[in-house]
Design a protein around this motif. Structure first.
Motif, PDB file in Angstrom:
ATOM      1  N   LYS A  38      32.536  48.711  33.270  1.00  0.00           N
ATOM      2  CA  LYS A  38      33.730  49.328  34.201  1.00  0.00           C
ATOM      3  C   LYS A  38      34.668  49.062  34.226  1.00  0.00           C
ATOM      4  CE  LYS A  38      31.482  53.537  32.899  1.00  0.00           C
ATOM      5  NZ  LYS A  38      31.319  53.580  31.378  1.00  0.00           N
ATOM      6  N   VAL A  39      35.330  46.945  33.632  1.00  0.00           N
ATOM      7  CA  VAL A  39      36.027  46.861  34.411  1.00  0.00           C
ATOM      8  C   VAL A  39      36.841  46.842  34.045  1.00  0.00           C
ATOM      9  CG1 VAL A  39      34.778  46.269  37.391  1.00  0.00           C
ATOM     10  CG2 VAL A  39      34.671  44.753  35.091  1.00  0.00           C
ATOM     11  N   LYS A  40      38.084  45.718  33.877  1.00  0.00           N
ATOM     12  CA  LYS A  40      38.655  44.559  32.626  1.00  0.00           C
ATOM     13  C   LYS A  40      37.722  43.088  32.166  1.00  0.00           C
ATOM     14  CE  LYS A  40      43.354  46.293  34.596  1.00  0.00           C
ATOM     15  NZ  LYS A  40      44.654  46.306  34.891  1.00  0.00           N
ATOM     16  N   THR A  41      38.670  42.732  31.590  1.00  0.00           N
ATOM     17  CA  THR A  41      37.694  41.257  30.785  1.00  0.00           C
ATOM     18  C   THR A  41      37.836  40.357  32.090  1.00  0.00           C
ATOM     19  OG1 THR A  41      37.574  42.028  28.728  1.00  0.00           O
ATOM     20  CG2 THR A  41      37.234  40.125  29.167  1.00  0.00           C
ATOM     21  N   ASP A  42      39.878  40.216  32.982  1.00  0.00           N
ATOM     22  CA  ASP A  42      39.649  39.014  33.398  1.00  0.00           C
ATOM     23  C   ASP A  42      39.174  39.683  35.123  1.00  0.00           C
ATOM     24  OD1 ASP A  42      41.587  37.970  31.433  1.00  0.00           O
ATOM     25  OD2 ASP A  42      43.286  39.687  32.810  1.00  0.00           O
ATOM     26  N   ALA A  43      38.503  40.625  35.305  1.00  0.00           N
ATOM     27  CA  ALA A  43      38.089  39.992  36.332  1.00  0.00           C
ATOM     28  C   ALA A  43      36.499  40.434  36.256  1.00  0.00           C
ATOM     29  CB  ALA A  43      37.801  42.308  36.675  1.00  0.00           C
ATOM     30  N   VAL A  44      36.169  40.351  35.053  1.00  0.00           N
ATOM     31  CA  VAL A  44      35.020  39.870  34.779  1.00  0.00           C
ATOM     32  C   VAL A  44      34.948  37.892  34.555  1.00  0.00           C
ATOM     33  CG1 VAL A  44      32.839  39.420  33.019  1.00  0.00           C
ATOM     34  CG2 VAL A  44      33.919  41.327  32.886  1.00  0.00           C
ATOM     35  N   TRP A  45      36.349  36.926  33.950  1.00  0.00           N
ATOM     36  CA  TRP A  45      36.185  36.060  34.139  1.00  0.00           C
ATOM     37  C   TRP A  45      36.745  35.633  35.783  1.00  0.00           C
ATOM     38  CZ3 TRP A  45      35.041  33.044  31.341  1.00  0.00           C
ATOM     39  CH2 TRP A  45      35.358  32.774  29.426  1.00  0.00           C
TER      40      TRP A  45
END
Lengths: 173, 308
Positions: free
Chosen positions: A142-149
């Protein structure tokens, strides 16, 4: 050089060579093919190899050429020359550490992964070991994709520093 | 170095490091974390080296069994032998042109050329006299010779030591020395095949009849119509024509026909020296020319002709 002697060299260098190839190509099959071809080419040209130099570095050079050759065939653009040099420099550093202390980067990585806990370890497990894409990880966490990157980027830096610490600064006892 | 440059450099370094870690992690995922040797991959590499080494020694085509290797080897040997023999055969002249009058052309495997005295004649050569006044004399190595008058065409060949003249147009005058046993010279016309062992005969043949005259020796002649065979002695002749039941030799006299000099055209050959015709003995002739349009006569200076 006998086949048996060369097999020992293969045992010693193949995983590092595969790690190097996997830095360049996404597919594990491509990486295996590149490294296998590089070993065959190296075997064929053993008489040209200067034994005073490091076999691993020579082999990486062959893998690198094979990689450029592969991309030329596929009409794809390779990563920049500077980035390739940078990657080589990292591996050269690990080579020297291995020669000095006999500590393999994979062993160091194993140690560092054990130190990695919590959400960071979860992201690594999901992305690398479970093969889940960043979008799906983002949904799951439940986070943004950019945050995962960004999290993955940070984890890589942490692991790199950890490995360097293990191999170069504080070798494992 | 400016701050921005330093940041850029730091960024590049981080990117290279990240790539290295990324690759290392992927390799751990691929090959496992516990072991530093992927035995399966090592085996694959060594097999690849082995295959590459073999590829260097062996050409990539399906391996043949011993039987097929022998068959291929035998076929290759036969092909090479035949090729060499054929090359030797074709490269060897069978005769020479001794005289040429007018325009005479020789066509062989190497192309067409104008005939000249001394020119060698190779197997399968076609020799043509282009104008009515032209002529050519061709001599074999054994001394046999053929005279080709105007507007005539022959194909000269040799098959297993056997002379062969195919008269394609016009007529010929020929002399044959005694031929090797079992290998009579062949004179082939449109409807006539004459096998000549070596005799002195003359054969006139036209649309209606064929007449064989023996100058010396003995000739055996067989008639196409009923296969009847007769022997014809020297100075005898036999006539074969449709409707004529008689098939036996009759005496002829030289003076009746040949009064000296030479005459050509219309298939009549002239004997200059009668004595020269009496040299050959124990000769045979087997001809079939009933109703054929041609002449063939064989003698010292005589005579084989087949007309269209």
């Amino acid at each position: 050089m006998s086949d048996r002697s060369y097999e020992i060299l293969v045992c010693e260098h193949h995983r590092r060579a595969l790690a190097y190839a996997l830095s360049l190509v996404r597919s594990a099959h491509d990486a295996e093919d590149l490294v296998q071809e590089a070993f065959v080419t190296a075997y064929r040209n053993l008489d040209k190899f200067d034994e005073a130099k490091d076999f691993g570095a020579w082999l990486r050079g062959i893998v690198r050429n094979k990689y450029l050759e592969l991309l030329r065939k596929r009409c794809e653009l390779p990563v920049s020359q500077e980035l390739l040099d940078d990657l080589d420099a990292v591996h050269l550093k690990w080579d020297n550490a291995f020669l000095d202390r006999g500590f393999h980067p994979i062993e160091a990585l194993q140690h560092c992964l054990n130190l990695l806990q919590g959400p960071a370890r979860l992201v690594v497990d999901l992305f690398y070991f479970d093969g889940i894409g960043c979008d799906d990880i983002a949904d799951r966490l439940k986070v943004k994709t950019d945050a995962v990157w960004k999290r993955l980027e940070r984890i890589r830096v942490i692991l790199f520093e950890c490995i360097n610490k293990q191999m170069i600064e504080e070798p494992a006892s | 170095m400016k701050v921005n440059d330093m940041n850029a450099k730091a960024h590049e370094e981080i990117r290279g490091d990240k790539m290295a870690i990324d690759g290392l992690l992927r390799e751990v995922v691929r090959g496992g974390l516990a072991e530093t040797v992927d035995h399966e991959f090592v085996r694959r590499v060594m097999n690849g080296i082995d295959a590459d080494a073999k590829k260097g020694r062996l050409i990539r085509y399906p391996r043949m069994s011993i039987y097929w290797r022998r068959v291929v080897a035998a076929a290759a040997i036969v092909s090479i032998t035949v090729g060499v023999l054929y090359g030797v055969y074709c490269a060897q002249a069978i005769a020479f042109i001794t005289s040429v009058t007018g325009e005479v052309r020789v066509r062989s495997m190497s192309g067409e050329t104008l005939a000249k005295p001394g020119m060698r004649v190779f197997p399968c050569s076609e020799i043509s006299t282009m104008d009515s006044q032209g002529s050519a004399v061709i001599e074999w190595k054994d001394g046999s010779c053929v005279r080709l008058p105007g507007r005539s065409r022959i194909v000269m060949n040799r098959e297993a030591g056997q002379k062969r003249i195919e008269v394609a147009a016009g007529y010929i005058e020929a002399e044959f020395k005694k031929q090797p046993a079992g290998k009579p010279a062949l004179v082939v016309g449109k409807h006539v095949v004459a096998e000549i062992v070596g005799t002195q005969i003359r054969m006139d043949s036209n649309q209606a009849e064929s007449k064989l005259s023996v100058i010396s020796g003995t000739v055996r002649i067989s008639r196409d119509r009923d296969g009847q065979t007769v022997f014809v002695k020297d100075r005898y002749e036999v006539l074969v024509k449709p409707g004529l039941e008689e098939f036996k030799p009759r005496r002829f006299y030289w003076a009746d026909r040949y009064s000296g000099g030479s005459q050509s055209g219309s298939g009549v050959a002239v004997i200059d020296n009668m004595e020269s015709y009496k040299q050959s003995v124990n000769s045979r002739f087997k001809g079939s020319g009933g109703g054929a349009n041609g002449q063939a006569a064989i003698n010292g200076y005589v005579i084989g002709a087949v007309k269209d």
